[in-house]
Design a protein around this motif. Sequence first.
Motif, PDB file in Angstrom:
ATOM      1  N   GLU A   1      24.064 -30.910 -24.926  1.00 14.71           N
ATOM      2  CA  GLU A   1      23.020 -31.929 -24.811  1.00 14.71           C
ATOM      3  C   GLU A   1      23.571 -33.308 -25.145  1.00 14.71           C
ATOM      4  O   GLU A   1      23.121 -34.313 -24.590  1.00 14.71           O
ATOM      5  CB  GLU A   1      21.854 -31.574 -25.733  1.00 14.71           C
ATOM      6  N   LEU A   2      24.546 -33.368 -26.040  1.00 15.22           N
ATOM      7  CA  LEU A   2      25.173 -34.642 -26.392  1.00 15.22           C
ATOM      8  C   LEU A   2      26.129 -35.118 -25.301  1.00 15.22           C
ATOM      9  O   LEU A   2      26.140 -36.288 -24.939  1.00 15.22           O
ATOM     10  CB  LEU A   2      25.931 -34.487 -27.719  1.00 15.22           C
ATOM     11  N   GLU A   3      26.916 -34.214 -24.744  1.00 16.49           N
ATOM     12  CA  GLU A   3      27.948 -34.579 -23.781  1.00 16.49           C
ATOM     13  C   GLU A   3      27.416 -34.705 -22.352  1.00 16.49           C
ATOM     14  O   GLU A   3      27.958 -35.459 -21.551  1.00 16.49           O
ATOM     15  CB  GLU A   3      29.081 -33.556 -23.820  1.00 16.49           C
ATOM     16  N   GLY A   4      26.363 -33.912 -22.015  1.00 12.21           N
ATOM     17  CA  GLY A   4      25.825 -33.973 -20.661  1.00 12.21           C
ATOM     18  C   GLY A   4      26.756 -33.317 -19.650  1.00 12.21           C
ATOM     19  O   GLY A   4      27.659 -32.566 -20.011  1.00 12.21           O
ATOM     20  N   PRO A   5      26.566 -33.656 -18.358  1.00  9.32           N
ATOM     21  CA  PRO A   5      25.496 -34.508 -17.821  1.00  9.32           C
ATOM     22  C   PRO A   5      24.141 -33.802 -17.843  1.00  9.32           C
ATOM     23  O   PRO A   5      24.047 -32.651 -18.264  1.00  9.32           O
ATOM     24  CB  PRO A   5      25.956 -34.773 -16.388  1.00  9.32           C
ATOM     25  N   GLU A   6      23.138 -34.507 -17.377  1.00 13.11           N
ATOM     26  CA  GLU A   6      21.768 -34.024 -17.489  1.00 13.11           C
ATOM     27  C   GLU A   6      21.556 -32.677 -16.807  1.00 13.11           C
ATOM     28  O   GLU A   6      20.878 -31.803 -17.348  1.00 13.11           O
ATOM     29  CB  GLU A   6      20.812 -35.059 -16.888  1.00 13.11           C
ATOM     30  N   GLU A   7      22.154 -32.504 -15.624  1.00 13.02           N
ATOM     31  CA  GLU A   7      21.934 -31.273 -14.875  1.00 13.02           C
ATOM     32  C   GLU A   7      22.483 -30.057 -15.635  1.00 13.02           C
ATOM     33  O   GLU A   7      21.855 -28.998 -15.670  1.00 13.02           O
ATOM     34  CB  GLU A   7      22.595 -31.360 -13.494  1.00 13.02           C
ATOM     35  N   VAL A   8      23.653 -30.218 -16.241  1.00 10.58           N
ATOM     36  CA  VAL A   8      24.256 -29.114 -16.985  1.00 10.58           C
ATOM     37  C   VAL A   8      23.464 -28.852 -18.263  1.00 10.58           C
ATOM     38  O   VAL A   8      23.224 -27.702 -18.635  1.00 10.58           O
ATOM     39  CB  VAL A   8      25.726 -29.420 -17.316  1.00 10.58           C
ATOM     40  N   ALA A   9      23.065 -29.921 -18.948  1.00 14.01           N
ATOM     41  CA  ALA A   9      22.292 -29.754 -20.182  1.00 14.01           C
ATOM     42  C   ALA A   9      20.968 -29.047 -19.909  1.00 14.01           C
ATOM     43  O   ALA A   9      20.536 -28.191 -20.694  1.00 14.01           O
ATOM     44  CB  ALA A   9      22.038 -31.118 -20.824  1.00 14.01           C
ATOM     45  N   ALA A  10      20.328 -29.379 -18.789  1.00 17.88           N
ATOM     46  CA  ALA A  10      19.062 -28.731 -18.442  1.00 17.88           C
ATOM     47  C   ALA A  10      19.274 -27.246 -18.149  1.00 17.88           C
ATOM     48  O   ALA A  10      18.488 -26.391 -18.582  1.00 17.88           O
ATOM     49  CB  ALA A  10      18.433 -29.419 -17.235  1.00 17.88           C
ATOM     50  N   ALA A  11      20.352 -26.925 -17.430  1.00 18.14           N
ATOM     51  CA  ALA A  11      20.644 -25.522 -17.119  1.00 18.14           C
ATOM     52  C   ALA A  11      21.002 -24.749 -18.385  1.00 18.14           C
ATOM     53  O   ALA A  11      20.617 -23.592 -18.556  1.00 18.14           O
ATOM     54  CB  ALA A  11      21.791 -25.434 -16.109  1.00 18.14           C
ATOM     55  N   ALA A  12      21.736 -25.386 -19.296  1.00 20.85           N
ATOM     56  CA  ALA A  12      22.098 -24.743 -20.558  1.00 20.85           C
ATOM     57  C   ALA A  12      20.859 -24.486 -21.406  1.00 20.85           C
ATOM     58  O   ALA A  12      20.712 -23.412 -22.010  1.00 20.85           O
ATOM     59  CB  ALA A  12      23.087 -25.614 -21.325  1.00 20.85           C
ATOM     60  N   LEU A  13      19.967 -25.455 -21.453  1.00 16.95           N
ATOM     61  CA  LEU A  13      18.726 -25.298 -22.224  1.00 16.95           C
ATOM     62  C   LEU A  13      17.892 -24.144 -21.677  1.00 16.95           C
ATOM     63  O   LEU A  13      17.353 -23.329 -22.446  1.00 16.95           O
ATOM     64  CB  LEU A  13      17.929 -26.598 -22.186  1.00 16.95           C
ATOM     65  N   ALA A  14      17.788 -24.047 -20.354  1.00 12.70           N
ATOM     66  CA  ALA A  14      17.026 -22.956 -19.734  1.00 12.70           C
ATOM     67  C   ALA A  14      17.630 -21.605 -20.088  1.00 12.70           C
ATOM     68  O   ALA A  14      16.909 -20.642 -20.366  1.00 12.70           O
ATOM     69  CB  ALA A  14      16.985 -23.143 -18.220  1.00 12.70           C
ATOM     70  N   CYS A  15      18.954 -21.527 -20.105  1.00 14.04           N
ATOM     71  CA  CYS A  15      19.630 -20.269 -20.424  1.00 14.04           C
ATOM     72  C   CYS A  15      19.385 -19.867 -21.876  1.00 14.04           C
ATOM     73  O   CYS A  15      19.108 -18.700 -22.182  1.00 14.04           O
ATOM     74  CB  CYS A  15      21.124 -20.415 -20.163  1.00 14.04           C
ATOM     75  N   VAL A  16      19.474 -20.830 -22.785  1.00 10.61           N
ATOM     76  CA  VAL A  16      19.237 -20.545 -24.207  1.00 10.61           C
ATOM     77  C   VAL A  16      17.785 -20.118 -24.430  1.00 10.61           C
ATOM     78  O   VAL A  16      17.499 -19.227 -25.240  1.00 10.61           O
ATOM     79  CB  VAL A  16      19.593 -21.768 -25.062  1.00 10.61           C
ATOM     80  N   LYS A  17      16.864 -20.718 -23.698  1.00 16.83           N
ATOM     81  CA  LYS A  17      15.453 -20.323 -23.815  1.00 16.83           C
ATOM     82  C   LYS A  17      15.237 -18.892 -23.323  1.00 16.83           C
ATOM     83  O   LYS A  17      14.466 -18.132 -23.922  1.00 16.83           O
ATOM     84  CB  LYS A  17      14.568 -21.290 -23.026  1.00 16.83           C
ATOM     85  N   GLU A  18      15.902 -18.530 -22.234  1.00 16.30           N
ATOM     86  CA  GLU A  18      15.765 -17.162 -21.726  1.00 16.30           C
ATOM     87  C   GLU A  18      16.312 -16.149 -22.732  1.00 16.30           C
ATOM     88  O   GLU A  18      15.738 -15.075 -22.915  1.00 16.30           O
ATOM     89  CB  GLU A  18      16.482 -17.007 -20.384  1.00 16.30           C
ATOM     90  N   PHE A  19      17.420 -16.516 -23.377  1.00 15.42           N
ATOM     91  CA  PHE A  19      17.926 -15.595 -24.396  1.00 15.42           C
ATOM     92  C   PHE A  19      16.964 -15.515 -25.575  1.00 15.42           C
ATOM     93  O   PHE A  19      16.780 -14.439 -26.167  1.00 15.42           O
ATOM     94  CB  PHE A  19      19.299 -16.014 -24.913  1.00 15.42           C
ATOM     95  N   SER A  20      16.341 -16.628 -25.940  1.00 13.93           N
ATOM     96  CA  SER A  20      15.372 -16.614 -27.036  1.00 13.93           C
ATOM     97  C   SER A  20      14.219 -15.661 -26.732  1.00 13.93           C
ATOM     98  O   SER A  20      13.762 -14.908 -27.609  1.00 13.93           O
ATOM     99  CB  SER A  20      14.847 -18.030 -27.290  1.00 13.93           C
ATOM    100  N   ASN A  21      13.750 -15.679 -25.479  1.00 12.25           N
ATOM    101  CA  ASN A  21      12.687 -14.742 -25.085  1.00 12.25           C
ATOM    102  C   ASN A  21      13.156 -13.292 -25.229  1.00 12.25           C
ATOM    103  O   ASN A  21      12.428 -12.426 -25.733  1.00 12.25           O
ATOM    104  CB  ASN A  21      12.268 -15.009 -23.636  1.00 12.25           C
ATOM    105  N   TRP A  22      14.359 -13.038 -24.776  1.00  7.94           N
ATOM    106  CA  TRP A  22      14.946 -11.699 -24.869  1.00  7.94           C
ATOM    107  C   TRP A  22      15.127 -11.297 -26.335  1.00  7.94           C
ATOM    108  O   TRP A  22      14.817 -10.174 -26.737  1.00  7.94           O
ATOM    109  CB  TRP A  22      16.284 -11.711 -24.141  1.00  7.94           C
ATOM    110  N   GLN A  23      15.612 -12.239 -27.134  1.00  7.11           N
ATOM    111  CA  GLN A  23      15.829 -11.993 -28.564  1.00  7.11           C
ATOM    112  C   GLN A  23      14.548 -11.551 -29.263  1.00  7.11           C
ATOM    113  O   GLN A  23      14.529 -10.541 -29.981  1.00  7.11           O
ATOM    114  CB  GLN A  23      16.346 -13.277 -29.218  1.00  7.11           C
ATOM    115  N   HIS A  24      13.462 -12.305 -29.060  1.00  3.88           N
ATOM    116  CA  HIS A  24      12.206 -11.983 -29.732  1.00  3.88           C
ATOM    117  C   HIS A  24      11.659 -10.624 -29.269  1.00  3.88           C
ATOM    118  O   HIS A  24      11.094  -9.867 -30.075  1.00  3.88           O
ATOM    119  CB  HIS A  24      11.176 -13.080 -29.469  1.00  3.88           C
TER     120      HIS A  24
END
Length: 293
Positions: A130-153
């Motif tokens: 999120e600090l380094e970017g670019p925006e498109e990669v940061a958005a895709a990374a955030l979506a992936c981490v959120k999907e793992f969070s759903n799986w985790q819970h």
Amino acid sequence: MDLEGIGAIVAPVVALIAIPATIVAVRWQVKAALESAAATHAAGLAQAEATYSAALSAVRAEQEQWRRSLRRDAYATLLTALHRAAHTADDQATDVGRYRTHGAHHSADECAHAMNRAASETREALAVIELEGPEEVAAAALACVKEFSNWQHLVARSAMHEEGMRLLEDLRASESSASAGEPTPATDALAALASCGALYREFRADTSRGAEWQSAMETMMDALAQCAGLRTDHRLALLGQVYLPRGVASYGAHVLTLLSDARMAFSRSRKEFLAAAHHALDTGTTSGGPPPL
């Protein structure tokens, strides 16, 4: 007038005539010198500008390479964290099926701890992207981490549910040998869970039965509270089998479907992040900033 007199008269006249010519010659010399100096100065400026531009391009290229290297390392760190997290989730999800038979390698608390630690690693790696970017990669990374969070819970909640059911079944077995057929807390709790599940599906089709549904839920929670060894987190996890959708035969089958869907969603989001990272590194994208959380 002799020749000496004539020479004395002519010499000053010739000198006077020569002065303008000398002045013109000097002016031409000065002009030529100024033009030469201006040309030399312009050439010097051009050379200086070319040298500065080349140095600036080199610095920019070096900075871009440094930035690209930082991003590559950040992307690789997240991918490594995601790989470890997925491996942990697969192990824990496999273990969930062994809770009823006492064959699980971990307790539900250990499962939750392992899944929380894996999720924390992915969030830490995400922060750098999120600090380094670019925006498109940061958005895709955030979506992936959120999907793992759903799986985790989901994995942690399933483990807690299965452990709670095992405790109830063990308690019922121990009670049955001393109860002489009388109702016991465990049998009451299991019956209340089944009754609430059936009533919930009826209530969804007929909201006028809200009071009945509420009363049944209170009775079920009271019954669960009477079961020794059953913690609050067990009781909350056991509620999952009450809220089954129509047409679903069992909570176990429902959970298996949810776990499979969660893993597939995570895998898709990981591929999307990887594609975005490849694109950013191949094109040298530097524009854009990280998206807000």
